[in-house]
Scaffold this motif. Structure first.
Motif, PDB file in Angstrom:
ATOM      1  N   SER A   1       8.345   9.922   0.076  1.00 22.51           N
ATOM      2  CA  SER A   1       7.271   8.954  -0.080  1.00 22.51           C
ATOM      3  C   SER A   1       6.895   8.922  -1.555  1.00 22.51           C
ATOM      4  O   SER A   1       7.178   9.868  -2.296  1.00 22.51           O
TER       5      SER A   1
ATOM      6  N   GLN B   1       0.790  -1.222   0.000  1.00 27.81           N
ATOM      7  CA  GLN B   1       0.000   0.000   0.000  1.00 27.81           C
ATOM      8  C   GLN B   1       0.826   1.277   0.000  1.00 27.81           C
ATOM      9  O   GLN B   1       0.447   2.244  -0.630  1.00 27.81           O
ATOM     10  N   SER B   2       1.898   1.279   0.752  1.00 25.43           N
ATOM     11  CA  SER B   2       2.695   2.500   0.877  1.00 25.43           C
ATOM     12  C   SER B   2       4.109   2.233   0.370  1.00 25.43           C
ATOM     13  O   SER B   2       4.635   1.132   0.528  1.00 25.43           O
TER      14      SER B   2
ATOM     15  N   GLN C   1       7.829   7.649  -8.958  1.00 26.74           N
ATOM     16  CA  GLN C   1       6.610   7.194  -9.619  1.00 26.74           C
ATOM     17  C   GLN C   1       6.272   5.786  -9.174  1.00 26.74           C
ATOM     18  O   GLN C   1       7.141   5.004  -8.786  1.00 26.74           O
TER      19      GLN C   1
ATOM     20  N   ASN D   1       5.204  11.943  -7.717  1.00 27.05           N
ATOM     21  CA  ASN D   1       5.504  13.170  -7.022  1.00 27.05           C
ATOM     22  C   ASN D   1       6.951  13.578  -7.251  1.00 27.05           C
ATOM     23  O   ASN D   1       7.800  12.757  -7.575  1.00 27.05           O
TER      24      ASN D   1
ATOM     25  N   GLY E   1      -2.064  10.101   7.542  1.00 27.66           N
ATOM     26  CA  GLY E   1      -0.953  10.220   6.606  1.00 27.66           C
ATOM     27  C   GLY E   1      -0.107   8.972   6.580  1.00 27.66           C
ATOM     28  O   GLY E   1      -0.396   7.988   7.246  1.00 27.66           O
ATOM     29  N   ALA E   2       0.946   8.983   5.821  1.00 28.53           N
ATOM     30  CA  ALA E   2       1.784   7.807   5.652  1.00 28.53           C
ATOM     31  C   ALA E   2       2.538   7.481   6.937  1.00 28.53           C
ATOM     32  O   ALA E   2       2.929   8.360   7.691  1.00 28.53           O
TER      33      ALA E   2
ATOM     34  N   TYR F   1       3.730   8.620  -4.108  1.00 25.32           N
ATOM     35  CA  TYR F   1       2.276   8.691  -4.175  1.00 25.32           C
ATOM     36  C   TYR F   1       1.785   8.114  -5.496  1.00 25.32           C
ATOM     37  O   TYR F   1       2.515   8.065  -6.482  1.00 25.32           O
ATOM     38  N   SER F   2       0.535   7.725  -5.482  1.00 25.46           N
ATOM     39  CA  SER F   2      -0.034   7.019  -6.641  1.00 25.46           C
ATOM     40  C   SER F   2       0.093   7.809  -7.930  1.00 25.46           C
ATOM     41  O   SER F   2       0.323   7.249  -9.000  1.00 25.46           O
ATOM     42  N   SER F   3      -0.040   9.126  -7.801  1.00 26.69           N
ATOM     43  CA  SER F   3      -0.014   9.969  -9.003  1.00 26.69           C
ATOM     44  C   SER F   3       1.395  10.404  -9.370  1.00 26.69           C
ATOM     45  O   SER F   3       1.598  11.144 -10.327  1.00 26.69           O
TER      46      SER F   3
END
Lengths: 112, 115
Positions: free
Chosen positions: A49, A31-32, A63, A55, B100-101, A51-53
């Motif tokens: 981190s 998930q993360s 990506q 960053n 949040g993460a 992110y799905s879109s």
């Protein structure tokens, strides 16, 4: 099969070059996603981190491709100070304290 | 504290001895993780705590390894009858489980050498 796999490198690139690393994960329930940076004989430190879109943070772009189960890190205009090992990490359940799985790391050396 | 604190930073011991490694997480962080890292490898998960309880200890390699976190803050990793193969850097990390993460912050590690 390992939870997370990375090409260990080493990647040796000239200053100013663009370099990209990929990291694949085996569990579709992941998930993360994160990229950590580890300097020699130091602890890993969070770089960003993922992110799905996708960053971006300055020269760094991350990506996520869920269909192919990989994450990537792109470093533009490489600096000498970018020399380090880059670790990808995945978790299955955000915010529930599940274990983080790390790859073996990809070694980057930026050459003057 | 301001960061994750681990002691000792270096420990040299003889094969067969008992070793304790201590981790003091960031104040307020509820989750605490132990990892082991060998040269050229990524951090290998050992155990994590949510509060005082071990939420997942599936990474402990065998019954010579044990960890506690009796008050939900400081944790101790205990290794009995050490073997040369136990030589590695033992990393502790903590995280705050909130919105949040869930991001890990690592300590500087305890480098264990078993002779």
């Amino acid at each position: 099969r390992k939870e997370v796999e990375q090409d260990p490198g080493p990647f040796n690139v000239p200053e100013g070059a663009t370099v990209a690393f990929n990291c694949t994960y085996s569990n579709s329930a992941s998930q993360s996603f994160f990229w950590y940076r580890q300097d020699c004989r130091k602890e890993p430190k969070l770089l960003m981190s993922v992110y799905s879109s996708g960053n971006e943070d300055g020269r760094f772009t991350a990506q996520l491709n869920r269909a192919s189960q990989y994450i990537s890190l792109l470093i533009r205009d490489s600096k000498l100070s970018d020399s380090a090992t880059y670790l990808c990490a995945v978790t299955r359940h955000p915010n529930t304290g599940n274990q983080f799985y790390f790859g073996t790391g990809t070694s980057l050396t930026v050459i003057p | 504290g301001a960061g994750v604190s681990q002691t000792p930073s270096n420990k040299v011991t003889e094969k067969g001895k008992y070793v304790e490694l201590r981790c003091d997480p960031i104040s307020g962080h509820t989750a605490l993780y132990w990892y082991r890292q060998s040269l050229g490898q990524g951090p290998e998960f050992l155990i994590y705590f949510q509060g005082t309880g071990a939420a997942d200890d599936s990474g402990l390699p065998n019954d010579r390894f044990f960890a506690v976190r009796p008050e939900g803050s400081v944790s101790t990793l205990k290794i009995q009858r050490t073997e040369r193969g136990d030589s590695a850097v033992y990393l502790c990390a903590s995280s705050f489980l909130g919105s949040g993460a869930n991001v890990l912050t690592f300590g500087a590690g305890s480098r264990l050498t078993v002779l």
